[in-house]
Design an enzyme around this catalytic site. Structure first.
Site, PDB file in Angstrom:
ATOM      1  N   ASN A 102      43.376  15.624  40.726  1.00 45.48           N
ATOM      2  CA  ASN A 102      43.829  16.769  39.940  1.00 45.48           C
ATOM      3  C   ASN A 102      43.428  16.558  38.486  1.00 45.48           C
ATOM      4  O   ASN A 102      44.090  15.845  37.747  1.00 45.48           O
ATOM      5  CB  ASN A 102      45.345  16.941  40.098  1.00 45.48           C
ATOM      6  N   CYS A 143      45.206  20.629  35.732  1.00 48.43           N
ATOM      7  CA  CYS A 143      46.483  21.209  35.321  1.00 48.43           C
ATOM      8  C   CYS A 143      46.449  21.538  33.823  1.00 48.43           C
ATOM      9  O   CYS A 143      46.315  20.638  32.995  1.00 48.43           O
ATOM     10  CB  CYS A 143      47.585  20.204  35.636  1.00 48.43           C
ATOM     11  N   THR A 147      44.095  26.252  37.980  1.00 49.22           N
ATOM     12  CA  THR A 147      44.603  27.457  37.325  1.00 49.22           C
ATOM     13  C   THR A 147      43.963  27.686  35.953  1.00 49.22           C
ATOM     14  O   THR A 147      43.483  26.761  35.306  1.00 49.22           O
ATOM     15  CB  THR A 147      46.123  27.372  37.156  1.00 49.22           C
ATOM     16  N   CYS A 153      33.383  59.547  33.311  1.00 49.16           N
ATOM     17  CA  CYS A 153      31.967  59.612  32.938  1.00 49.16           C
ATOM     18  C   CYS A 153      31.808  60.321  31.585  1.00 49.16           C
ATOM     19  O   CYS A 153      31.054  59.893  30.729  1.00 49.16           O
ATOM     20  CB  CYS A 153      31.176  60.335  34.025  1.00 49.16           C
ATOM     21  N   CYS A 205      37.026  56.667  41.978  1.00 44.66           N
ATOM     22  CA  CYS A 205      37.397  57.697  42.957  1.00 44.66           C
ATOM     23  C   CYS A 205      38.470  57.167  43.910  1.00 44.66           C
ATOM     24  O   CYS A 205      38.317  56.110  44.510  1.00 44.66           O
ATOM     25  CB  CYS A 205      36.166  58.124  43.743  1.00 44.66           C
TER      26      CYS A 205
END
Lengths: 425, 448
Positions: A134, A137, A203, A355, A392
């Site tokens: 690790n 972190c 993260t 647009c 849309c």
């Protein structure tokens, strides 16, 4: 039904779905429930040297959409706050009771050779299939010289990886932090250090929100807040790019990849694997919905593989990597135009206003003689940007149609308007 | 008691007070915050949205719904009220199924509109519950005085906007309470509690408006006198008279106007004390007919028959209202017209003749009749303007004639609401008329 078994860093797994090192893999109780639910493996919550850390309350902040669906979580929880011996004992029990399931031990230590080697050996002796370092972190542990404080310095990434490789003879995963300028530097360092695979991303450093009544960043700990690690579907695009960069770059492509970052659905997992991941790790989706989400991951991926004619996961792993290009390699002569299906249009007008206000004024809004409105793409103005297509609300109402052309494939370096164009062209 | 005896006509206590209270609670219960969040997020925030066009007061619906979804319900309420100061009543009483919600684009693919009415109620109720200072400010005083005749939706809307534009307004109201049909004419389950009065109180918070009660046009005040004492006059008297069946025996006990029945219901503090027939016949095809029929049923009538001279497609009552009648157990009979009232000291029955369209499309009787035993007939065959007091202005087709600026043929006298021909006779149209007339009066006074 397609075979979902996979191999990463020499480790066989029933399926590519592991739980990432985090609160869901904090203890035997959770891990057993995860294996019962169908997860192929777990990366145990990061272990450190005793005495265990002490955590604060509270620990999570949230990024919601307006419907209160969680797009992302940030957390300020530290590594395992339980004694090392207890964790190792529970790992041993889980290994004995679930021999077909993968357990990886995640670890971190201060930047001292002895500390890394001793802890790695103790964890290896518990019977784990591999060790994950690790180095990512971004909160709390980095202030103690661990976590991202190491992961942000390529030389340290290489050093720590080498120490652990020297100490144990099981596969080593170096977990990378996204809080850097270029993921390739740390990936290359991990490779040089001897990593069997890299896990990414950890993260993203973040402040997720501010309580506007109390004027305190969230999560709040007695009137104060701090930056924390951001995860969940919102970070998926960041992770996908970093995975792809490692998989397509000659200097790093030899690394196997355990893909992490907002994987929520089988589709997300398939995308990570198509871009370079040999297997994936999931955390936030399980934290939001419980371990049962693995059912959709397994079933959805199997269905899709059957439909596509893939019988094993390695048949699509890294299959999209060759198509990831630099911008300079894209075809400037390719053109695509939006097409609006009037039968599907519900006349919400959002394509038009998007647009009109923010793009190229390429969608006309006309009154229909029989009442209502019609929206028509003005081909001469449409640059094929896709904005209307994404806005849309009706699926397949707007499609992007390539324009037929006889023009050759032409990149920017070859383009006549490029002032830097090679004179020899 | 072993033999079943005929119940006396128009009795009370056919249902328990608790059951009646339940029957007259909110037809559409208010949204919780969770419901409002979920529903507001269904809105697509359309551009040039069809719901806005469909609203007679042109409320910026996508904007107010977006404000609800971002946790700003009071801002949403201000957006609503800036276009429609009676947004609270309209949220409850509007036939949204034929207005904004009918136009919602969500109908196209999903057959389910965003519940705009309920969202509007959520926002306005939220603001009103906070008892904040009135959200709108008056312009600098103009020194002009405006008279408004009628404290219904049109009159009050006009008064509010005129006060906002800096004028001083005096409202003359015939009844003892303000609100017009909001107070007296809407079905009790559409306007629960004392919302009409609370809304008027809120509206008057703008300042500069005085209401004089018990001042009926033609009885207590004369138009000419009012005109001479004020700079401009707005007439919002509604439709004060009702149509008659034109049958012998119409004066018999038990034959009532549906609007009186509805008014009594709204004004009764304890609805279980209200008399209602066993077998009620309602005549008409509009929302008033439905309101009367459903409420008679909910008040405890055994049998309620609604009779309309044409087919369901010709009814002015909306589909939702017609459905409401049916699910409340109202028997609906189409294509029949009343031809005889049977009374023997008290009302006994009603004879109807079946109707049809002839070759030219004209409604004609077929000669075939049937009788419905009834002890209470409620007439809902339309209202009309009381013309006696409106001397000096042109009336056409039963409505006061106005020009584009809501000015009648009498200079300086404006009119709006049900007494003019604008859109449908709806609260929301009256609010729009009053608002636009106030703006027109303001322009008139500036040039006068």
């Amino acid at each position: 039904m397609a075979d979902l078994s996979c191999k990463i860093a020499g480790i066989d797994s029933l399926n590519p779905f592991w739980l990432a090192s985090a609160p869901p893999t904090d203890k035997k109780y959770n891990v057993v429930r995860a294996f019962q639910a169908g997860w192929g493996g777990v990366v145990w919550k990061t272990l450190g040297i005793d005495p265990p850390v002490v955590n604060v309350s509270s620990r999570y902040g949230a990024h919601h959409d307006q419907n209160r669906r969680l797009l992302g979580i940030n957390n300020i929880e530290l590594i395992s706050d339980r004694p090392l011996a207890l964790n190792l004992q529970e790992i041993r029990e889980c290994r004995a009771e679930w021999p077909d399931h993968v357990i990886i031990g995640s670890m971190m230590a201060p930047i001292e050779e002895r500390a890394w080697k001793d802890l790695a050996q103790q964890i290896a002796e518990s019977g784990v299939h591999g060790i994950e370092l690790n180095l990512g972190c971004p909160h709390g542990m980095c202030e103690r010289g661990m976590g991202s404080a190491i992961g942000q310095v390529p030389e340290m990434v290489e050093q720590v990886t080498r120490w652990v490789k020297e100490a144990v003879d099981i596969p080593v995963f170096t977990k990378l932090t996204p809080n850097i300028t270029n993921i390739l530097w740390s990936a290359e360092a991990a490779l040089k250090g001897g990593a069997d695979a890299v896990s990414l991303i950890n993260t993203v450093n973040s402040i997720i929100s501010v309580d506007l009544d109390q004027m305190v960043p969230e999560p709040m700990v007695d009137g104060k807040g701090t930056h924390g690690g951001y995860c969940g579907s919102a970070v998926k695009p960041i992770a996908l790019n970093m995975v792809a960069e490692i998989a397509r770059t000659p200097e790093t492509r030899a690394l196997e990849i355990s893909g992490i970052g907002g994987i929520t659905t089988w589709k997300d997992a398939a995308e990570f694997m198509a871009l370079g991941a040999n297997a994936v790790q999931v955390c936030t989706a399980a934290m939001i919905y419980g371990f049962r989400v693995v059912d959709d991951l397994i079933d959805g991926m199997s269905q899709w593989m059957d439909d596509q004619g893939y019988s094993s996961v390695d048949q699509f792993t890294r299959k999209a990597v060759p198509q990831v290009a630099n911008w300079n390699e894209l075809n400037m002569n390719f053109d695509t135009k939006a097409v609006i299906d009037p039968d599907k249009c519900i006349e919400c007008g959002r394509c038009h206003i998007a647009c009109e206000d923010t793009s190229h004024q390429a969608i006309a809004m006309n009154a229909k003689p029989e009442g209502g409105k019609e929206f028509v793409v003005i081909d001469e103005e449409c640059v094929g940007c896709n904005l209307c297509y994404h806005i849309c609300p009706v699926p397949d109402c707007i499609t992007m149609e390539p324009v037929k052309t006889d023009k050759p494939y032409m990149t920017w370096p070859q383009h006549p308007l490029n002032p830097m164009r090679d004179a020899a062209e | 008691m072993t033999t079943q005896q005929a119940k006396p006509a128009l009795q009370t206590g056919q249902m328990s007070a608790v059951a009646i209270a339940d029957n007259f609670s909110d037809l559409h219960p208010p949204f919780s915050t969770l419901q409002a969040m979920a529903e507001s997020n269904r809105c697509l925030y359309c551009y040039d949205a069809p719901c806005v066009t469909a609203c007679p007061t042109s409320i910026d619906i996508p904007s107010f719904i977006r404000k609800i979804s971002t946790g700003n319900p009071d801002g949403a309420a201000k957006t609503i009220l800036s276009a429609n100061i009676m947004g609270g009543t309209c949220a409850r009483a509007c036939p949204t199924e034929v207005l904004c919600e009918q136009a919602c684009v969500r109908n196209v693919a999903e057959d389910e509109a965003v519940e705009i009415g309920s969202l509007q109620r959520y926002a306005v109720d939220h603001l009103m519950a906070r008892n904040l200072p009135h959200p709108f400010k008056r312009a600098e005083a103009t020194g002009k005085k405006i008279a408004v005749i009628g404290a219904g939706p049109a009159g009050l809307s006009c008064a509010h906007r005129a006060a906002m534009l800096g004028h001083d307004v005096t409202v003359f109201e015939a009844k003892p309470k303000p609100g017009g049909l909001n107070e007296y004419g809407l079905a009790a389950y559409k306007m629960t509690n004392d919302f009409a009065q609370r809304e008027v109180e809120f509206l008057l918070g703008i300042g500069g408006i005085t209401i004089e009660y018990g001042k009926a046009l033609g009885r207590d005040i004369a138009l000419a006198d009012v005109k001479s004492s004020f700079d401009a006059v707005f007439v919002g008297v509604g439709l004060g008279a009702t149509n008659n069946l034109g049958l012998a025996g119409e004066a018999a006990s038990g034959v009532d106007d549906a609007i009186d029945f509805i008014e009594n219901l709204r004004q009764a503090s304890d609805k279980s004390t209200l008399p209602v027939g066993n077998s009620v016949v309602v005549i008409g095809g509009g929302n008033t007919a439905i309101d009367a029929a459903v409420q008679a049923k909910r008040l405890g009538a055994d049998e309620v028959t609604l009779v309309y001279r044409r087919g369901p497609e010709h009814m002015s009552a909306t589909e939702f209202e017609q459905e409401l009648a049916k699910i409340n157990g109202v028997i609906v009979r189409y294509w029949a017209k009343p031809v005889e009232i049977k009374a023997n000291g008290r009302l006994m029955g009603m004879v109807f003749e079946k109707t049809a369209l002839d070759a030219s499309g004209k409604l004609v009787g077929t000669g075939e009749t049937f009788e419905v035993k009834t002890d209470q007939v409620l007439k809902a065959i339309g209202q009309k303007i009381k013309t006696d007091d409106l001397a000096g202005m042109e009336i056409s087709g039963g409505k006061i004639v106005v020009d584009d600026t809501y000015q009648t043929t009498a200079p300086g006298i404006f009119a709006g609401g049900d007494c003019i021909k604008s859109g449908e006779d709806l609260t929301v149209q009256s609010v729009e008329d009053g608002k636009c007339a106030a703006i027109a009066i303001d322009a008139f006074l500036k040039t006068a």
